[in-house]
Write a protein that holds these residues in place. Structure first.
Motif, PDB file in Angstrom:
ATOM      1  N   THR A  75       0.848  -1.183   0.000  1.00  0.00           N
ATOM      2  CA  THR A  75       0.000   0.000   0.000  1.00  0.00           C
ATOM      3  C   THR A  75       0.886   1.235   0.000  1.00  0.00           C
ATOM      4  O   THR A  75       1.779   1.361   0.843  1.00  0.00           O
ATOM      5  CB  THR A  75      -0.914   0.010   1.251  1.00  0.00           C
ATOM      6  OG1 THR A  75      -1.661  -1.210   1.273  1.00  0.00           O
ATOM      7  CG2 THR A  75      -1.869   1.185   1.214  1.00  0.00           C
ATOM      8  N   ALA A  76       0.644   2.148  -0.941  1.00  0.00           N
ATOM      9  CA  ALA A  76       1.472   3.348  -1.104  1.00  0.00           C
ATOM     10  C   ALA A  76       0.976   4.472  -0.203  1.00  0.00           C
ATOM     11  O   ALA A  76      -0.223   4.696  -0.091  1.00  0.00           O
ATOM     12  CB  ALA A  76       1.445   3.806  -2.560  1.00  0.00           C
ATOM     13  N   TYR A  77       1.925   5.163   0.406  1.00  0.00           N
ATOM     14  CA  TYR A  77       1.610   6.331   1.235  1.00  0.00           C
ATOM     15  C   TYR A  77       2.496   7.492   0.800  1.00  0.00           C
ATOM     16  O   TYR A  77       3.698   7.332   0.607  1.00  0.00           O
ATOM     17  CB  TYR A  77       1.816   6.026   2.721  1.00  0.00           C
ATOM     18  CG  TYR A  77       0.853   4.985   3.238  1.00  0.00           C
ATOM     19  CD1 TYR A  77      -0.486   5.292   3.430  1.00  0.00           C
ATOM     20  CD2 TYR A  77       1.280   3.693   3.498  1.00  0.00           C
ATOM     21  CE1 TYR A  77      -1.386   4.332   3.878  1.00  0.00           C
ATOM     22  CE2 TYR A  77       0.395   2.723   3.943  1.00  0.00           C
ATOM     23  CZ  TYR A  77      -0.938   3.058   4.140  1.00  0.00           C
ATOM     24  OH  TYR A  77      -1.823   2.107   4.571  1.00  0.00           O
ATOM     25  N   HIS A  78       1.905   8.677   0.675  1.00  0.00           N
ATOM     26  CA  HIS A  78       2.631   9.861   0.207  1.00  0.00           C
ATOM     27  C   HIS A  78       3.384  10.588   1.318  1.00  0.00           C
ATOM     28  O   HIS A  78       4.205  11.439   1.031  1.00  0.00           O
ATOM     29  CB  HIS A  78       1.659  10.847  -0.446  1.00  0.00           C
ATOM     30  CG  HIS A  78       1.067  10.331  -1.721  1.00  0.00           C
ATOM     31  ND1 HIS A  78       0.273  11.090  -2.529  1.00  0.00           N
ATOM     32  CD2 HIS A  78       1.146   9.130  -2.354  1.00  0.00           C
ATOM     33  CE1 HIS A  78      -0.117  10.389  -3.578  1.00  0.00           C
ATOM     34  NE2 HIS A  78       0.401   9.183  -3.484  1.00  0.00           N
ATOM     35  N   MET A 101       8.087   7.922  -1.627  1.00  0.00           N
ATOM     36  CA  MET A 101       6.858   7.321  -1.142  1.00  0.00           C
ATOM     37  C   MET A 101       7.222   6.229  -0.150  1.00  0.00           C
ATOM     38  O   MET A 101       8.363   5.771  -0.113  1.00  0.00           O
ATOM     39  CB  MET A 101       6.125   6.695  -2.339  1.00  0.00           C
ATOM     40  CG  MET A 101       4.643   6.813  -2.336  1.00  0.00           C
ATOM     41  SD  MET A 101       3.945   6.297  -3.930  1.00  0.00           S
ATOM     42  CE  MET A 101       3.999   7.836  -4.857  1.00  0.00           C
ATOM     43  N   ILE A 102       6.243   5.795   0.623  1.00  0.00           N
ATOM     44  CA  ILE A 102       6.402   4.622   1.473  1.00  0.00           C
ATOM     45  C   ILE A 102       5.431   3.576   0.944  1.00  0.00           C
ATOM     46  O   ILE A 102       4.285   3.890   0.636  1.00  0.00           O
ATOM     47  CB  ILE A 102       6.074   4.940   2.948  1.00  0.00           C
ATOM     48  CG1 ILE A 102       7.149   5.841   3.543  1.00  0.00           C
ATOM     49  CG2 ILE A 102       5.923   3.662   3.761  1.00  0.00           C
ATOM     50  CD1 ILE A 102       6.888   6.264   4.979  1.00  0.00           C
ATOM     51  N   THR A 108       5.326  -3.622   7.362  1.00  0.00           N
ATOM     52  CA  THR A 108       6.645  -2.998   7.308  1.00  0.00           C
ATOM     53  C   THR A 108       6.582  -1.802   6.370  1.00  0.00           C
ATOM     54  O   THR A 108       6.113  -1.920   5.241  1.00  0.00           O
ATOM     55  CB  THR A 108       7.706  -4.002   6.795  1.00  0.00           C
ATOM     56  OG1 THR A 108       7.720  -5.136   7.658  1.00  0.00           O
ATOM     57  CG2 THR A 108       9.086  -3.375   6.767  1.00  0.00           C
ATOM     58  N   MET A 109       7.052  -0.645   6.848  1.00  0.00           N
ATOM     59  CA  MET A 109       7.057   0.574   6.048  1.00  0.00           C
ATOM     60  C   MET A 109       8.372   0.650   5.271  1.00  0.00           C
ATOM     61  O   MET A 109       9.441   0.788   5.861  1.00  0.00           O
ATOM     62  CB  MET A 109       6.910   1.811   6.940  1.00  0.00           C
ATOM     63  CG  MET A 109       5.637   1.827   7.738  1.00  0.00           C
ATOM     64  SD  MET A 109       4.197   1.831   6.665  1.00  0.00           S
ATOM     65  CE  MET A 109       2.902   1.919   7.872  1.00  0.00           C
TER      66      MET A 109
END
Length: 141
Positions: A75-78, A101-102, A108-109
């Motif tokens: 899952t992408a996080y900005h 991005m994460i 796990t990030m």
């Protein structure tokens, strides 16, 4: 042989959570493979022009610039946390190795670095959106 429905249900949940089409689990002499058929979205369908009866296909967008692709599924996080400043924005200059991005995979990030220097032309995934391995996440000029 008794099939453990709990494992199948868990694998099915992973398919949906991470936007996968197939997942496989192996334990000793047991092998379980769960897959689903994905129906193409409306942007990939064949359409018929009103003035003619010949079908026309939508062409993929021409990409100008360098595509930076996701090295993992997840899952992408900005941003590093909800409400925090985003890592990147369209028009911002970035350097090779800078976090763009994460991608969260199995709690796990993972910080995803830029593979090139340049200016962000397009961010191709929404915050919180599942991404596949090799999916374009940004385009850099």
């Amino acid at each position: 042989m008794k099939i453990d429905k709990k494992i199948i249900k868990e694998l099915t949940e992973y398919l949906n959570e991470f936007g996968l089409t197939e997942i496989e689990y192996t334990d000793k002499d047991t092998k379980i493979k769960v897959s689903k058929w994905v129906v193409p979205n409306s942007s990939e369908t064949v359409s018929v022009a009103a003035s003619t009866s010949e079908p026309t296909k939508k062409l993929p967008k021409a990409v100008s610039g360098t595509e930076v692709k996701s090295p993992i599924i997840g899952t992408a996080y900005h941003a590093p946390e909800p409400g925090a400043k985003k890592f990147i924005e369209v028009g911002k200059k970035i350097k090779k190795g800078e976090t763009i991005m994460i991608v969260e995979a199995m709690k796990t990030m993972n910080h995803i670095p830029s593979t090139v220097d340049g200016i962000i032309k397009e961010i191709c995934v929404e915050d919180g959106q599942p991404v596949e391995f090799g999916q374009t996440i940004i385009i850099v000029e």
